[in-house]
Design a protein around this motif. Sequence first.
Motif, short mmCIF file in Angstrom:
data_model
loop_
_atom_site.label_atom_id
_atom_site.label_comp_id
_atom_site.label_asym_id
_atom_site.label_seq_id
_atom_site.Cartn_x
_atom_site.Cartn_y
_atom_site.Cartn_z
N TYR A 138 2.73 -4.11 -3.28
CA TYR A 138 1.83 -3.91 -4.42
C TYR A 138 1.77 -2.43 -4.81
CZ TYR A 138 -2.67 -3.51 -6.83
OH TYR A 138 -3.65 -3.21 -7.72
N LEU A 156 -5.24 -7.90 -10.44
CA LEU A 156 -5.45 -8.98 -9.48
C LEU A 156 -6.74 -9.70 -9.84
CD1 LEU A 156 -4.57 -7.44 -5.99
CD2 LEU A 156 -3.16 -8.86 -7.45
N LYS A 190 4.95 -1.34 -6.46
CA LYS A 190 5.01 -1.87 -7.82
C LYS A 190 4.21 -0.99 -8.79
CE LYS A 190 3.42 -5.78 -10.57
NZ LYS A 190 2.71 -7.05 -10.55
#
Length: 122
Positions: free
Chosen positions: A85, A39, A88
Amino acid sequence: MYIAAVALSVILALLSLAAGAPKVQLKGDVPNGLVAKGLGTGLVRFIGLAETAAAVGLVVGIWWQPLGIAAAVGMAVLFLGAIRYHVKWGDYGDSASRGGAMAPVLFLVVAVAAALTLAASQ
């Protein structure tokens, strides 16, 4: 019902502020971990700002419920994104990272409960 709404709003606001402030400042293990997993720092700061703004909205929402409901729903959406997230990255399957990945699940439950109690107390 109003007392439950206030209690849940305050709890969620404190949790949200505690989670958001380090991300805004990009200090601590959580922001560093998010950046290490890909990120961008801008996105991490944006998430922190959203969490901090939601904390303010929840506190103001004690007196003006529509804002509190919107803040709680916004937090629920944010936590759904956090859960996505973690899925994932396989954090729920990894015993080392599962503990930290469970926080958004707990926060999601509190956010939904806060939104529902605020709506019922109108």
